[in-house]
Design a protein around this motif. Structure first.
Motif, PDB file in Angstrom:
ATOM      1  N   HIS A  18      71.215  30.959  31.888  1.00 20.02           N
ATOM      2  CA  HIS A  18      71.584  31.254  33.278  1.00 20.02           C
ATOM      3  C   HIS A  18      70.374  31.283  34.203  1.00 20.02           C
ATOM      4  CE1 HIS A  18      75.770  32.300  32.277  1.00 20.02           C
ATOM      5  NE2 HIS A  18      75.279  32.899  31.208  1.00 20.02           N
ATOM      6  N   PHE A  19      69.258  31.825  33.716  1.00 19.13           N
ATOM      7  CA  PHE A  19      68.045  31.950  34.531  1.00 19.13           C
ATOM      8  C   PHE A  19      66.852  31.499  33.693  1.00 19.13           C
ATOM      9  CE2 PHE A  19      70.995  35.310  35.942  1.00 19.13           C
ATOM     10  CZ  PHE A  19      71.184  34.919  37.260  1.00 19.13           C
ATOM     11  N   LYS A  20      66.216  30.430  34.111  1.00 14.78           N
ATOM     12  CA  LYS A  20      65.144  29.832  33.294  1.00 14.78           C
ATOM     13  C   LYS A  20      63.880  30.677  33.271  1.00 14.78           C
ATOM     14  CE  LYS A  20      66.738  25.100  34.123  1.00 14.78           C
ATOM     15  NZ  LYS A  20      67.481  25.097  32.862  1.00 14.78           N
ATOM     16  N   ASN A  21      63.691  31.529  34.275  1.00 16.03           N
ATOM     17  CA  ASN A  21      62.500  32.374  34.335  1.00 16.03           C
ATOM     18  C   ASN A  21      62.794  33.569  35.236  1.00 16.03           C
ATOM     19  OD1 ASN A  21      62.199  31.373  37.063  1.00 16.03           O
ATOM     20  ND2 ASN A  21      61.239  29.543  36.183  1.00 16.03           N
ATOM     21  N   LYS A  22      61.813  34.463  35.356  1.00 22.29           N
ATOM     22  CA  LYS A  22      62.034  35.670  36.161  1.00 22.29           C
ATOM     23  C   LYS A  22      62.161  35.343  37.641  1.00 22.29           C
ATOM     24  CE  LYS A  22      60.640  40.443  36.877  1.00 22.29           C
ATOM     25  NZ  LYS A  22      59.779  41.561  36.452  1.00 22.29           N
ATOM     26  N   ILE A  75      65.762  35.648  42.364  1.00 16.72           N
ATOM     27  CA  ILE A  75      66.574  35.000  43.388  1.00 16.72           C
ATOM     28  C   ILE A  75      68.049  35.358  43.183  1.00 16.72           C
ATOM     29  CG2 ILE A  75      67.407  32.763  44.237  1.00 16.72           C
ATOM     30  CD1 ILE A  75      64.587  31.665  43.648  1.00 16.72           C
ATOM     31  N   GLY A  76      68.475  35.336  41.920  1.00 16.60           N
ATOM     32  CA  GLY A  76      69.848  35.724  41.617  1.00 16.60           C
ATOM     33  C   GLY A  76      70.132  37.166  41.993  1.00 16.60           C
ATOM     34  N   MET A  77      69.163  38.058  41.757  1.00 16.90           N
ATOM     35  CA  MET A  77      69.324  39.460  42.127  1.00 16.90           C
ATOM     36  C   MET A  77      69.426  39.612  43.643  1.00 16.90           C
ATOM     37  SD  MET A  77      66.546  41.067  39.448  1.00 16.90           S
ATOM     38  CE  MET A  77      66.623  42.758  40.050  1.00 16.90           C
ATOM     39  N   LEU A  96      72.228  47.202  51.211  1.00 22.48           N
ATOM     40  CA  LEU A  96      70.875  47.276  50.662  1.00 22.48           C
ATOM     41  C   LEU A  96      70.506  48.704  50.282  1.00 22.48           C
ATOM     42  CD1 LEU A  96      68.914  44.800  52.967  1.00 22.48           C
ATOM     43  CD2 LEU A  96      69.821  44.395  50.689  1.00 22.48           C
ATOM     44  N   ARG A  97      71.002  49.671  51.055  1.00 21.31           N
ATOM     45  CA  ARG A  97      70.662  51.073  50.776  1.00 21.31           C
ATOM     46  C   ARG A  97      71.234  51.531  49.432  1.00 21.31           C
ATOM     47  NH1 ARG A  97      72.700  55.924  52.904  1.00 21.31           N
ATOM     48  NH2 ARG A  97      73.790  54.917  54.630  1.00 21.31           N
ATOM     49  N   ALA A  98      72.240  50.836  48.937  1.00 21.48           N
ATOM     50  CA  ALA A  98      72.827  51.207  47.652  1.00 21.48           C
ATOM     51  C   ALA A  98      71.894  50.888  46.482  1.00 21.48           C
ATOM     52  CB  ALA A  98      74.159  50.476  47.457  1.00 21.48           C
ATOM     53  N   HIS A  99      70.823  50.114  46.736  1.00 23.24           N
ATOM     54  CA  HIS A  99      69.909  49.722  45.659  1.00 23.24           C
ATOM     55  C   HIS A  99      68.468  50.024  46.059  1.00 23.24           C
ATOM     56  CE1 HIS A  99      72.831  47.691  43.079  1.00 23.24           C
ATOM     57  NE2 HIS A  99      73.405  47.261  44.187  1.00 23.24           N
ATOM     58  N   PRO A 100      67.840  51.032  45.459  1.00 22.05           N
ATOM     59  CA  PRO A 100      66.454  51.365  45.788  1.00 22.05           C
ATOM     60  C   PRO A 100      65.463  50.217  45.587  1.00 22.05           C
ATOM     61  CG  PRO A 100      67.473  53.155  44.576  1.00 22.05           C
ATOM     62  CD  PRO A 100      68.458  52.032  44.554  1.00 22.05           C
ATOM     63  N   CYS A 101      65.797  49.267  44.716  1.00 17.72           N
ATOM     64  CA  CYS A 101      64.857  48.171  44.466  1.00 17.72           C
ATOM     65  C   CYS A 101      65.070  46.994  45.414  1.00 17.72           C
ATOM     66  CB  CYS A 101      64.952  47.689  43.019  1.00 17.72           C
ATOM     67  SG  CYS A 101      66.488  46.803  42.611  1.00 17.72           S
ATOM     68  N   ALA A 102      66.004  47.107  46.341  1.00 15.96           N
ATOM     69  CA  ALA A 102      66.384  45.958  47.177  1.00 15.96           C
ATOM     70  C   ALA A 102      65.197  45.369  47.930  1.00 15.96           C
ATOM     71  CB  ALA A 102      67.487  46.364  48.152  1.00 15.96           C
ATOM     72  N   ARG A 103      64.432  46.216  48.595  1.00 11.33           N
ATOM     73  CA  ARG A 103      63.323  45.690  49.406  1.00 11.33           C
ATOM     74  C   ARG A 103      62.301  44.974  48.525  1.00 11.33           C
ATOM     75  NH1 ARG A 103      59.838  48.832  54.084  1.00 11.33           N
ATOM     76  NH2 ARG A 103      58.509  47.062  54.603  1.00 11.33           N
ATOM     77  N   THR A 104      61.988  45.541  47.376  1.00 10.63           N
ATOM     78  CA  THR A 104      61.015  44.913  46.485  1.00 10.63           C
ATOM     79  C   THR A 104      61.521  43.561  46.005  1.00 10.63           C
ATOM     80  OG1 THR A 104      60.385  47.122  45.739  1.00 10.63           O
ATOM     81  CG2 THR A 104      59.593  45.270  44.434  1.00 10.63           C
ATOM     82  N   VAL A 128      60.769  37.173  46.633  1.00  7.87           N
ATOM     83  CA  VAL A 128      61.408  35.856  46.604  1.00  7.87           C
ATOM     84  C   VAL A 128      61.189  35.162  47.943  1.00  7.87           C
ATOM     85  CG1 VAL A 128      63.183  36.616  44.987  1.00  7.87           C
ATOM     86  CG2 VAL A 128      63.648  36.695  47.447  1.00  7.87           C
ATOM     87  N   ASP A 129      61.325  33.847  47.934  1.00 10.72           N
ATOM     88  CA  ASP A 129      61.376  33.105  49.181  1.00 10.72           C
ATOM     89  C   ASP A 129      62.802  33.219  49.685  1.00 10.72           C
ATOM     90  OD1 ASP A 129      61.525  31.245  51.226  1.00 10.72           O
ATOM     91  OD2 ASP A 129      60.255  29.778  50.224  1.00 10.72           O
ATOM     92  N   GLN A 130      62.972  33.924  50.776  1.00 14.35           N
ATOM     93  CA  GLN A 130      64.322  34.223  51.246  1.00 14.35           C
ATOM     94  C   GLN A 130      65.117  32.974  51.606  1.00 14.35           C
ATOM     95  OE1 GLN A 130      63.174  37.044  54.230  1.00 14.35           O
ATOM     96  NE2 GLN A 130      62.891  38.700  52.748  1.00 14.35           N
ATOM     97  N   GLU A 131      64.426  31.865  51.827  1.00 12.60           N
ATOM     98  CA  GLU A 131      65.121  30.613  52.092  1.00 12.60           C
ATOM     99  C   GLU A 131      65.796  30.060  50.836  1.00 12.60           C
ATOM    100  OE1 GLU A 131      62.616  27.795  54.064  1.00 12.60           O
ATOM    101  OE2 GLU A 131      62.004  29.215  55.618  1.00 12.60           O
ATOM    102  N   ASP A 132      65.453  30.611  49.670  1.00 15.43           N
ATOM    103  CA  ASP A 132      66.091  30.195  48.419  1.00 15.43           C
ATOM    104  C   ASP A 132      67.326  31.023  48.088  1.00 15.43           C
ATOM    105  OD1 ASP A 132      64.180  28.226  47.949  1.00 15.43           O
ATOM    106  OD2 ASP A 132      62.848  29.598  46.849  1.00 15.43           O
TER     107      ASP A 132
END
Length: 217
Positions: free
Chosen positions: A44-48, A53-55, A88-96, A101-105
């Motif tokens: 499903h995901f070839k690398n981190k 990006i999936g996250m 986004l507030r539901a996930h503390p790691c969201a901003r990180t 990631v490149d948000q355009e992806d």
């Protein structure tokens, strides 16, 4: 477990990121938690990088802007920002996650970004201004959702109360002649209700945009 899916993988990755930090999210850790081999995840995901990006896509996909309608652009823009802050507030790691990631992806981010551009265009801004405003707007929403006023999962009510008490006492202990307003406002500074923080922040951002738009008319 049943058939492994990409959503199941990213949901588990987000849970780990929320509780342990993004460094703890690895293919090997996910494979162990999900009871599969690392190769099953690579399908499903070839690398981190692809996993991140999936996250990011999964985070924002939980918020879908309403289809275009006849409501004023101000109302629709507020709904966009408030909805993004909420998911986004539901996930503390969201901003990180979004910073790595490149948000355009990220397809779901592009959807929200495109909507923000369309609404600022409807407000009468020039193309260059729409681009700037949409960037400020989306990054502000991400920042609002990440502020320390929202205590991370795992803290008990007693622990939160103690954290607030210590922070308040720290400010109240400052020299009053040098920092009179920090001392005076120590209580609301460290114990602002999250709902007030969010709503006031959104009001502040949108009122600036609405004021600029009024100058164009």
């Amino acid at each position: 477990m049943g058939k492994l899916t990409a959503p199941a993988i990213v949901e588990r990755a987000l849970r780990i990121g929320d509780t342990e930090g993004l460094d703890a999210v690895t293919i090997r850790r996910l494979a162990t938690d999900l009871g599969v081999t690392p190769m099953a995840l690579y399908w499903h995901f070839k690398n981190k990088e692809q996993l991140l990006i999936g996250m990011a896509d999964h985070l924002i996909a939980n918020f879908a802007p309403e289809p275009a309608d006849d409501r004023p652009w101000q109302q629709r823009l507020r709904e966009l920002v408030e909805g993004l802050v909420r998911v986004l507030r539901a996930h503390p790691c969201a901003r990180t996650v979004l910073e790595q990631v490149d948000q355009e992806d990220v397809p779901s981010y592009l959807t929200v970004w495109n909507e923000a551009l369309g609404l600022t265009h409807a407000a009468g801004f020039a193309d260059e201004e729409c681009c700037l405003i949409s960037k400020y707007l989306l990054h502000s929403a991400i920042s609002i959702a990440d502020v320390p006023v929202h205590f991370r999962p795992g803290h008990t009510d007693e622990e939160i109360a103690e954290i607030v008490r210590v922070k308040r006492l720290g400010l109240e202990s400052l020299p009053a002649d040098a920092y009179p307003y920090l001392v005076r406002m120590a209580g609301p500074m460290v114990d602002c209700p999250p709902s007030l923080y969010d709503s006031f922040g959104v009001d502040l951002i949108l009122s600036g945009i609405e004021t600029l738009a009024a100058r164009r008319s």
